[in-house]
Design a protein around this motif. Structure first.
Motif, PDB file in Angstrom:
ATOM      1  N   GLU A   1      44.628 -21.670  16.704  1.00 29.66           N
ATOM      2  CA  GLU A   1      43.503 -21.274  17.557  1.00 29.66           C
ATOM      3  C   GLU A   1      43.593 -19.799  17.931  1.00 29.66           C
ATOM      4  OE1 GLU A   1      45.308 -24.118  18.062  1.00 29.66           O
ATOM      5  OE2 GLU A   1      44.123 -25.604  19.176  1.00 29.66           O
ATOM      6  N   ALA A   2      44.816 -19.322  18.175  1.00 28.14           N
ATOM      7  CA  ALA A   2      45.019 -17.912  18.530  1.00 28.14           C
ATOM      8  C   ALA A   2      44.547 -17.004  17.397  1.00 28.14           C
ATOM      9  CB  ALA A   2      46.494 -17.653  18.837  1.00 28.14           C
ATOM     10  N   ILE A   3      44.929 -17.358  16.169  1.00 26.32           N
ATOM     11  CA  ILE A   3      44.539 -16.561  14.999  1.00 26.32           C
ATOM     12  C   ILE A   3      43.030 -16.591  14.806  1.00 26.32           C
ATOM     13  CG2 ILE A   3      44.716 -16.399  12.469  1.00 26.32           C
ATOM     14  CD1 ILE A   3      47.642 -17.479  12.831  1.00 26.32           C
ATOM     15  N   ASP A   4      42.436 -17.759  15.023  1.00 28.79           N
ATOM     16  CA  ASP A   4      40.985 -17.913  14.862  1.00 28.79           C
ATOM     17  C   ASP A   4      40.221 -16.989  15.824  1.00 28.79           C
ATOM     18  OD1 ASP A   4      38.590 -19.172  13.852  1.00 28.79           O
ATOM     19  OD2 ASP A   4      38.476 -20.247  15.753  1.00 28.79           O
ATOM     20  N   VAL A   5      40.654 -16.940  17.088  1.00 30.08           N
ATOM     21  CA  VAL A   5      39.992 -16.073  18.078  1.00 30.08           C
ATOM     22  C   VAL A   5      40.207 -14.604  17.714  1.00 30.08           C
ATOM     23  CG1 VAL A   5      39.939 -15.354  20.500  1.00 30.08           C
ATOM     24  CG2 VAL A   5      40.114 -17.777  19.935  1.00 30.08           C
ATOM     25  N   CYS A   6      41.397 -14.277  17.235  1.00 25.13           N
ATOM     26  CA  CYS A   6      41.673 -12.894  16.802  1.00 25.13           C
ATOM     27  C   CYS A   6      40.693 -12.461  15.717  1.00 25.13           C
ATOM     28  CB  CYS A   6      43.106 -12.764  16.285  1.00 25.13           C
ATOM     29  SG  CYS A   6      44.366 -12.844  17.570  1.00 25.13           S
ATOM     30  N   HIS A   7      40.463 -13.351  14.748  1.00 22.94           N
ATOM     31  CA  HIS A   7      39.506 -13.051  13.664  1.00 22.94           C
ATOM     32  C   HIS A   7      38.121 -12.759  14.231  1.00 22.94           C
ATOM     33  CE1 HIS A   7      42.008 -13.596  10.221  1.00 22.94           C
ATOM     34  NE2 HIS A   7      42.254 -14.878  10.434  1.00 22.94           N
ATOM     35  N   LYS A   8      37.687 -13.585  15.193  1.00 19.33           N
ATOM     36  CA  LYS A   8      36.353 -13.417  15.783  1.00 19.33           C
ATOM     37  C   LYS A   8      36.240 -12.095  16.540  1.00 19.33           C
ATOM     38  CE  LYS A   8      35.122 -18.313  16.192  1.00 19.33           C
ATOM     39  NZ  LYS A   8      34.804 -19.432  17.113  1.00 19.33           N
TER      40      LYS A   8
ATOM     41  N   LYS B   1      44.597  -3.684  19.188  1.00 17.25           N
ATOM     42  CA  LYS B   1      45.842  -4.182  19.788  1.00 17.25           C
ATOM     43  C   LYS B   1      45.980  -5.698  19.695  1.00 17.25           C
ATOM     44  CE  LYS B   1      44.208  -4.292  24.617  1.00 17.25           C
ATOM     45  NZ  LYS B   1      44.554  -3.920  25.991  1.00 17.25           N
ATOM     46  N   ILE B   2      44.845  -6.406  19.548  1.00 17.18           N
ATOM     47  CA  ILE B   2      44.913  -7.859  19.434  1.00 17.18           C
ATOM     48  C   ILE B   2      45.616  -8.270  18.137  1.00 17.18           C
ATOM     49  CG2 ILE B   2      42.689  -8.229  18.245  1.00 17.18           C
ATOM     50  CD1 ILE B   2      42.238 -10.605  20.176  1.00 17.18           C
ATOM     51  N   LYS B   3      45.496  -7.422  17.105  1.00 12.60           N
ATOM     52  CA  LYS B   3      46.122  -7.738  15.821  1.00 12.60           C
ATOM     53  C   LYS B   3      47.646  -7.671  15.929  1.00 12.60           C
ATOM     54  CE  LYS B   3      45.844  -6.574  10.925  1.00 12.60           C
ATOM     55  NZ  LYS B   3      45.188  -5.740   9.905  1.00 12.60           N
ATOM     56  N   LYS B   4      48.127  -6.592  16.540  1.00 11.16           N
ATOM     57  CA  LYS B   4      49.585  -6.401  16.662  1.00 11.16           C
ATOM     58  C   LYS B   4      50.176  -7.313  17.734  1.00 11.16           C
ATOM     59  CE  LYS B   4      53.112  -2.847  17.379  1.00 11.16           C
ATOM     60  NZ  LYS B   4      53.370  -1.431  17.720  1.00 11.16           N
ATOM     61  N   ASP B   5      49.502  -7.388  18.890  1.00  7.32           N
ATOM     62  CA  ASP B   5      50.052  -8.136  20.026  1.00  7.32           C
ATOM     63  C   ASP B   5      50.035  -9.643  19.809  1.00  7.32           C
ATOM     64  OD1 ASP B   5      50.247  -5.679  21.179  1.00  7.32           O
ATOM     65  OD2 ASP B   5      48.815  -6.036  22.799  1.00  7.32           O
ATOM     66  N   ILE B   6      49.009 -10.135  19.112  1.00  3.85           N
ATOM     67  CA  ILE B   6      48.825 -11.594  19.057  1.00  3.85           C
ATOM     68  C   ILE B   6      48.754 -12.136  17.633  1.00  3.85           C
ATOM     69  CG2 ILE B   6      47.317 -13.507  19.752  1.00  3.85           C
ATOM     70  CD1 ILE B   6      46.377 -11.613  22.076  1.00  3.85           C
ATOM     71  N   GLN B   7      47.851 -11.589  16.810  1.00  2.14           N
ATOM     72  CA  GLN B   7      47.629 -12.166  15.477  1.00  2.14           C
ATOM     73  C   GLN B   7      48.912 -12.185  14.641  1.00  2.14           C
ATOM     74  OE1 GLN B   7      45.139 -10.065  12.488  1.00  2.14           O
ATOM     75  NE2 GLN B   7      43.804 -11.847  12.591  1.00  2.14           N
ATOM     76  N   GLU B   8      49.598 -11.054  14.582  1.00  5.07           N
ATOM     77  CA  GLU B   8      50.816 -10.973  13.758  1.00  5.07           C
ATOM     78  C   GLU B   8      51.909 -11.894  14.306  1.00  5.07           C
ATOM     79  OE1 GLU B   8      51.856  -6.856  13.461  1.00  5.07           O
ATOM     80  OE2 GLU B   8      50.049  -6.340  12.312  1.00  5.07           O
ATOM     81  N   LYS B   9      52.029 -11.982  15.637  1.00  4.06           N
ATOM     82  CA  LYS B   9      53.047 -12.853  16.232  1.00  4.06           C
ATOM     83  C   LYS B   9      52.736 -14.321  15.964  1.00  4.06           C
ATOM     84  CE  LYS B   9      54.388  -9.651  19.925  1.00  4.06           C
ATOM     85  NZ  LYS B   9      54.369  -9.370  21.383  1.00  4.06           N
ATOM     86  N   ALA B  10      51.457 -14.691  16.034  1.00  6.33           N
ATOM     87  CA  ALA B  10      51.065 -16.082  15.770  1.00  6.33           C
ATOM     88  C   ALA B  10      51.336 -16.457  14.310  1.00  6.33           C
ATOM     89  CB  ALA B  10      49.586 -16.270  16.106  1.00  6.33           C
TER      90      ALA B  10
END
Length: 299
Positions: free
Chosen positions: A267-274, A284-293
């Motif tokens: 779900e985290a990755i899905d929201v990042c894509h949106k 920053k959402i890519k580095k902070d969250i998407q890559e970690k997820a």
């Protein structure tokens, strides 16, 4: 649905100022300020709907992101990128031809002064608001404007006192927006002060009268997040994201972050894509969250 039915009811309805006004309101509360401005602009010359359309346009120009808190974000005197927007708002206010001008008009003029974020302008606006308050000491829009001015001047206790007065008043549907903004601003002050129970009370008050109040759902999410209840925070941010029409990158960021913390990686990755699809410059959402997820999923 009702707007579509109105448009189909009469061949001339497509160009009816009332329909344009309603479409503008719908767009505004669907977090689409550009579409709202376009529709309000089509209604602004009309005798019946024009003044309301103008005031809505002014409010959007002065606060395009519909922020609850008018704070000093370090851009004093620079106007950030809103210099042209403030000029447009001032120009629109001059188009209003009512005599005498309503209190709302004078309050919007004060907000236009405050938009520069320069201390002198904010103080001048506050002085004008104090003068106007002598005419109606219990005006909710007035108390809210004064609270915003005090917040910008970093006089939080004075802002809180104005907002507490609003919180004790009986709800009036005609001033729904101002009541809601007052409760949300008071909630924000309580959150900053660590008084989460009081903040939650204000958010629940908003949701009692407006179940689709995205800012109240967001406030509840903030409280849960600060208490490290990430699953509950994600549930509340989900509602905020839904009612922001998935068009707020900051809410999307917070939702994705709490999904990550709650180990809901897909779900985290899905929201990042949106968020990145709609706001490519929100990296920053890519580095902070998407890559970690993604890393967490691999393990």
């Amino acid at each position: 649905r009702f707007l579509r039915r109105a448009e189909k009811s009469d061949p001339r309805a497509m160009h009816n100022p009332g329909v344009y006004f309603c479409k503008g309101l719908h767009a505004r509360y669907s977090n689409n300020p550009h579409e709202a401005l376009k529709n309000f602009n089509m209604a602004r010359k009309d005798n019946e709907w024009g003044t309301q359309a103008l005031y809505n346009m002014v409010e959007i120009y002065l606060n395009p992101d519909n922020e609850t808190v008018w704070h000093d974000d370090g851009t004093e005197g620079k106007l950030a990128d809103n210099g042209e927007a403030v000029k447009a708002a001032e120009k629109l206010l001059k188009e209003v031809r009512l005599t005498p001008l309503p209190l709302k008009h004078h309050i919007l003029e004060c907000y236009a002064m405050m938009a520069s974020k320069q201390k002198g302008d904010v103080e001048a606006a506050l002085g004008r608001l104090v003068e106007l308050a002598n005419e109606d000491r219990d005006s909710v829009p007035m108390l809210l404007a004064m609270a915003n001015a005090f917040t910008m001047l970093k006089q939080t206790p004075k802002a809180r006192n104005q907002l507490k007065r609003v919180a004790k008043m009986g709800y009036v549907a005609e001033e729904a927006d101002e009541f809601e903004r007052s409760w949300l601003l008071l909630s924000d002050i309580h959150i900053q002060g660590g008084k989460y129970d009081l903040a939650q009370e204000m958010c629940k008050k908003c949701l009692k009268y407006n179940k689709s109040c995205a800012k109240a759902w967001e406030g509840m999410g903030q409280i849960m997040e600060r208490e490290q209840s990430y699953r509950d925070a994600a549930d509340h941010y989900e509602m905020a994201w839904k009612f922001e029409a998935e068009a707020s990158p900051s809410v999307g960021y917070r939702l994705a972050f709490n999904y990550l913390k709650a180990k809901r990686y897909v779900e985290a990755i899905d929201v990042c894509h949106k968020v990145l699809a709609a706001f490519p410059k929100y990296p920053k959402i890519k580095k902070d969250i998407q890559e970690k997820a993604r890393t967490a999923l691999r393990h």
